[in-house]
Design an enzyme around this catalytic site. Structure first.
Site, short mmCIF file in Angstrom:
data_model
loop_
_atom_site.label_atom_id
_atom_site.label_comp_id
_atom_site.label_asym_id
_atom_site.label_seq_id
_atom_site.Cartn_x
_atom_site.Cartn_y
_atom_site.Cartn_z
N SER A 117 0.92 -1.32 0.07
CA SER A 117 0.00 0.24 0.10
C SER A 117 0.87 1.28 0.12
CB SER A 117 -0.81 0.08 1.43
OG SER A 117 -1.26 -0.96 1.56
N HIS A 138 -1.69 -2.79 -6.77
CA HIS A 138 -2.34 -2.38 -5.32
C HIS A 138 -3.68 -2.48 -5.48
CE1 HIS A 138 -3.30 0.87 -2.17
NE2 HIS A 138 -3.16 -0.31 -1.84
N GLU A 150 -4.35 -0.13 -8.57
CA GLU A 150 -3.15 1.01 -9.06
C GLU A 150 -1.92 0.08 -9.41
OE1 GLU A 150 -3.65 4.55 -5.99
OE2 GLU A 150 -2.68 2.94 -5.38
N ASN A 188 -3.98 6.20 -1.30
CA ASN A 188 -3.65 6.40 -0.22
C ASN A 188 -3.02 7.62 0.14
OD1 ASN A 188 -3.86 4.31 1.94
ND2 ASN A 188 -2.72 2.84 0.65
P1 NAI Z 1 -2.72 -9.57 6.98
O1 NAI Z 1 -1.97 -9.37 8.28
O2 NAI Z 1 -4.24 -9.73 6.93
O3 NAI Z 1 -2.23 -10.92 6.09
C1 NAI Z 1 -0.85 -10.94 6.03
C2 NAI Z 1 -0.45 -12.45 5.72
O4 NAI Z 1 0.84 -12.45 5.41
C3 NAI Z 1 -0.69 -13.02 7.24
O5 NAI Z 1 -1.60 -14.13 7.25
C4 NAI Z 1 0.71 -13.76 7.56
O6 NAI Z 1 0.77 -15.09 8.09
C5 NAI Z 1 1.31 -14.01 6.16
N1 NAI Z 1 2.80 -13.84 6.11
C6 NAI Z 1 3.64 -12.91 6.76
N2 NAI Z 1 4.72 -13.21 5.79
C7 NAI Z 1 4.92 -14.14 5.05
C8 NAI Z 1 5.56 -14.88 4.27
N3 NAI Z 1 6.99 -14.71 4.34
N4 NAI Z 1 5.11 -15.84 3.47
C9 NAI Z 1 3.82 -16.06 3.32
N5 NAI Z 1 2.75 -15.43 4.05
C10 NAI Z 1 3.31 -14.51 4.79
O7 NAI Z 1 -2.36 -8.18 5.83
P2 NAI Z 1 -3.26 -7.68 4.58
O8 NAI Z 1 -4.01 -6.62 5.27
O9 NAI Z 1 -3.72 -8.78 3.87
O10 NAI Z 1 -1.91 -6.89 4.08
C11 NAI Z 1 -1.05 -7.61 3.24
C12 NAI Z 1 -0.41 -6.64 2.20
O11 NAI Z 1 -1.31 -5.95 1.56
C13 NAI Z 1 0.27 -5.43 2.98
O12 NAI Z 1 1.50 -5.10 1.92
C14 NAI Z 1 -0.72 -4.11 2.92
O13 NAI Z 1 0.09 -2.98 3.03
C15 NAI Z 1 -1.48 -4.51 1.59
N6 NAI Z 1 -2.67 -3.80 1.54
C16 NAI Z 1 -3.52 -4.14 2.62
C17 NAI Z 1 -4.69 -3.65 2.33
C18 NAI Z 1 -5.93 -3.53 3.47
O14 NAI Z 1 -6.98 -3.03 3.37
N7 NAI Z 1 -5.61 -4.27 4.38
C19 NAI Z 1 -5.28 -2.79 1.21
C20 NAI Z 1 -4.38 -2.75 0.06
C21 NAI Z 1 -2.99 -3.26 0.24
#
Ligand code: NAI
Length: 280
Positions: A117, A138, A150, A188
């Site tokens: 993000s 994104h 994006e 963002n």
């Molecule tokens: P989340 O915390 O819900 O999920 C992240 C997942 O990645 C966890 O299940 C964790 O176990 C897993 N993980 C961590 N390290 C890992 C690895 N080395 N290999 C495999 N799995 C691994 O996070 P979320 O919200 O899904 O965010 C993920 C990405 O998406 C971040 O970069 C965030 O900035 C981006 N993002 C998030 C948004 C949101 O609204 N939450 C919107 C758009 C982008």
């Protein structure tokens, strides 16, 4: 030719992106290091597909086919695909490490898309083995619903790689927008103030968070800032605030709020933990 998409990270975003890929006919791998998260993602996907079936958006056969197109995996060696979409923790080092690990076991044309993000795509590229094949992709939350993606070209992204991701977005039935690798990209950058100013109002005792949400929704916003932060995840939202604050040389207007820091410290991350500003 893209046949298989592997989504890395099965959390809030990853499980939604996997649904989008499978719904649009791609053979999909969903990888997470945490098997509990994978079980949760499986349940949430089944729930989402059942909802679409109940609303008559998909048939019973489609529901089965979509689900069967997704393989839930937690061994990196099974991550063999044409495109990777990474949705893990918002940390450059973690994203670089997984891309480099995957590069070693995949073919030489594979695309590494990052759903970051707020991190700089160019910073991620600077440390990976194949920088020309790294592209920002994104998605917005919830990924199956939100149309916008994006597509971000970093300093070293090859034109063909960005184009492949742009076309892939269309195949995923999304609306891609090419944008420059600037802090927060477009959405963002604008939306940061929606969260930060709202938290300032609460910090200064001007209004309660419920009131702020109610008023913003009454003025036409789909979701108030606090409901939206609960949906996004407080940890993710704080990481974005911090990375934008740093990217803008600690400009006062991007200062992370004490409220979000406190919520993260307490583990009140929002919907995903059952409590954020609201109870779930
Ligand atoms: P989340 O915390 O819900 O999920 C992240 C997942 O990645 C966890 O299940 C964790 O176990 C897993 N993980 C961590 N390290 C890992 C690895 N080395 N290999 C495999 N799995 C691994 O996070 P979320 O919200 O899904 O965010 C993920 C990405 O998406 C971040 O970069 C965030 O900035 C981006 N993002 C998030 C948004 C949101 O609204 N939450 C919107 C758009 C982008």
């Amino acid at each position: 030719m893209i046949n298989t998409i592997c989504v890395i990270g099965a959390g809030t975003m990853g499980s939604g992106i996997a649904q989008v890929a499978a719904q649009n006919g791609f053979y999909t791998l969903l990888f997470d290091i945490n098997s509990e998260v994978l079980d949760k993602a499986k349940l949430s996907l089944q729930k989402n597909l059942l909802y679409l079936f109940d609303k008559q958006k998909i048939t019973a056969a489609e529901k089965e086919n979509i689900f069967n197109r997704i393989k839930f995996i937690n061994d990196t060696n099974d991550c063999i695909a044409d495109v990777f979409i990474e949705a893990i923790v918002e940390k450059v080092a973690a994203k670089v490490a997984i891309f480099n690990q995957l590069a070693e076991i995949n073919h030489s044309e594979v695309i590494f898309a990052t759903n970051t993000s707020s991190l700089s795509v160019s910073d991620i590229q600077a440390k990976v083995i194949h920088p020309q094949r790294v592209v920002g992709m994104h998605f917005f939350n919830p990924a199956p619903v939100m149309k916008l993606v994006e597509v971000v070209k970093g300093n070293q992204t090859a034109y063909e790689a960005a184009q492949t991701v742009y076309e892939l977005c269309k195949q995923l039935n999304k609306t891609p927008v090419l944008c420059k690798d600037a802090p927060g990209f477009i959405v963002n950058r604008v939306a940061r103030h929606y969260y930060l100013e709202a938290m300032k109002l609460v910090e200064q005792g001007i209004a309660s968070f419920e009131t702020v949400d109610e008023i913003m929704e009454a003025t036409g916003f789909k979701m108030g800032p606090f409901k939206l932060m609960d949906l996004i995840g407080m940890d993710v939202n704080l990481a974005v605030s911090q990375s934008m604050y740093n990217a803008f040389d600690k400009a006062e207007r991007f200062t992370p709020s004490a409220i979000q820091i406190d919520k993260v410290a307490k583990g009140e991350l929002g919907k995903k933990t059952g409590k954020g500003f609201y109870q779930y």
